[in-house]
Design an enzyme around this catalytic site. Structure first.
Site, short mmCIF file in Angstrom:
data_model
loop_
_atom_site.label_atom_id
_atom_site.label_comp_id
_atom_site.label_asym_id
_atom_site.label_seq_id
_atom_site.Cartn_x
_atom_site.Cartn_y
_atom_site.Cartn_z
N HIS A 144 0.38 -1.08 0.04
CA HIS A 144 0.14 -0.23 0.33
C HIS A 144 1.02 0.86 -0.37
O HIS A 144 0.22 2.14 -1.01
CB HIS A 144 -0.68 -0.09 1.36
CG HIS A 144 -1.51 1.48 1.45
ND1 HIS A 144 -3.36 1.43 1.21
CD2 HIS A 144 -1.25 2.39 1.93
CE1 HIS A 144 -3.46 2.26 1.09
NE2 HIS A 144 -2.27 3.13 2.02
N GLU A 145 2.11 1.12 0.81
CA GLU A 145 2.45 2.56 1.16
C GLU A 145 4.04 2.81 -0.12
O GLU A 145 4.03 3.93 -1.27
CB GLU A 145 3.80 1.99 2.29
CG GLU A 145 3.00 2.29 3.65
CD GLU A 145 1.97 3.56 3.26
OE1 GLU A 145 2.10 4.74 3.04
OE2 GLU A 145 0.85 3.24 4.35
N HIS A 148 1.35 4.31 -2.98
CA HIS A 148 1.66 5.76 -2.35
C HIS A 148 2.66 6.13 -3.32
O HIS A 148 2.55 7.33 -4.16
CB HIS A 148 1.30 5.99 -0.90
CG HIS A 148 -0.04 6.33 -0.36
ND1 HIS A 148 -0.56 6.85 -0.91
CD2 HIS A 148 -0.26 5.63 0.99
CE1 HIS A 148 -1.41 6.68 -0.25
NE2 HIS A 148 -1.98 5.38 0.83
N GLU A 223 -6.32 6.47 -0.89
CA GLU A 223 -6.40 5.24 -0.13
C GLU A 223 -6.89 4.78 -1.40
O GLU A 223 -6.35 3.39 -1.17
CB GLU A 223 -7.08 6.27 1.08
CG GLU A 223 -6.48 7.08 2.15
CD GLU A 223 -4.95 5.89 1.86
OE1 GLU A 223 -5.13 5.27 2.67
OE2 GLU A 223 -4.14 7.03 2.18
#
Length: 288
Positions: A144-145, A148, A223
């Protein structure tokens, strides 16, 4: 650079539209006669609006390390640290970005990514995350990071914040001058008075709340995209769903205000929340 150019161009275009609209309506002539230079205000708003946001972005990695006490893993000291570095490297290669710095910090379950450039970012995870989640779930959070970073979310959110800041500075001062002009007596000297100062402060606060709501909405959309990016990096969505479900039952680690938008969890009110509810994120993943 293309993303930065397009957002700056958009902001300049918006300011031009505002200036043209005030000129067509005759507002600029009215305000200029009472001491307001619309062109100078537009430049001032751009500098103030983007100045702070840009400086914050450039200092984001340093401030993140200082505020969380994160320790960059230059030489892994444990098997867990070696695994974290290897996982970040694998995802970074798959996402087509440069290897980020990898850090670990003491705290409740959370993680974040930051940095001005996608090829020199920082990905950090907390000790609480490692202690309360399975490796597969932690891997999903790391994905997930990294997503980003690959999506350029740090730059995107900074530029959106810059646009909002510019609007707040410009509109609050235009409204302040208008109110001050209506309150001014004919025999009073030109230039800003108490009406301008009070109105500007009030409008800065009110418009600032509106801007925060808009920025938070954009953050929530990013997100959803990062969750989908994690599922893509892992090749399946279930680990990310499991990670979100587990995080929903944990007390999220508090991050500094400037880092909340890039963390994995959020606990602010609905309108001002930088993260959607866990249930909505899980539902979005299930629909992929």
């Amino acid at each position: 650079m293309k993303r930065i150019f397009l957002f700056v161009l958009t902001n300049v275009a918006v300011m031009a539209v505002l200036l043209i609209t005030t000129r067509i309506l005759g507002v600029d002539r009215f305000l200029t006669a009472n001491g307001l230079n619309m062109g100078a205000l537009a430049v001032f708003s751009l500098v103030i609006g983007f100045g702070g946001a840009t400086i914050s972005l450039l200092m984001s990695k340093t401030m993140a390390k200082m505020s969380t006490g994160a320790r960059v893993i230059s030489q892994p000291q444990t098997a867990d640290e070696a695994w974290i570095v290897q996982t970040v490297q694998r995802f970074a290669e798959k996402a087509g970005i440069g290897m980020p710095e990898v850090a670990i910090y003491e705290g409740a379950p959370n993680a974040f990514a930051t940095g001005a450039f996608k090829n020199s970012a920082l990905v950090a995870v907390s000790t609480g995350l490692l202690q309360n989640m399975t490796r597969e779930e932690v891997e999903a959070v790391i994905g997930h990071e990294v997503a980003h970073v690959a999506n350029g979310d740090m730059v995107t959110m900074t530029l959106i914040q810059g646009v909002m800041n510019t609007f707040v500075v410009f509109l609050s001062r235009v409204i302040g001058y208008a109110v001050d002009s209506f309150l001014r007596r004919d025999n009073e000297s030109s230039g800003p008075g108490i009406g301008y100062m009070v109105t500007t402060i009030v409008m800065d606060i009110l418009l600032g709340f509106v801007a925060a709501i808009i920025v938070a909405w954009f953050s929530r959309q990013r997100e959803f995209r990062a969750d989908a990016g994690a599922a893509q990096l892992m090749g399946r969505k279930q680990p990310m769903i499991n990670a979100l479900a587990r995080l929903g039952g944990l007390v999220p680690g508090e991050l500094p205000k400037t880092m909340q938008a890039m963390g994995i969890t959020g606990n602010l009110g609905k309108l001002f929340s930088t993260h959607p509810p866990m249930e909505e994120r899980i539902a979005a993943l299930q629909q992929l």
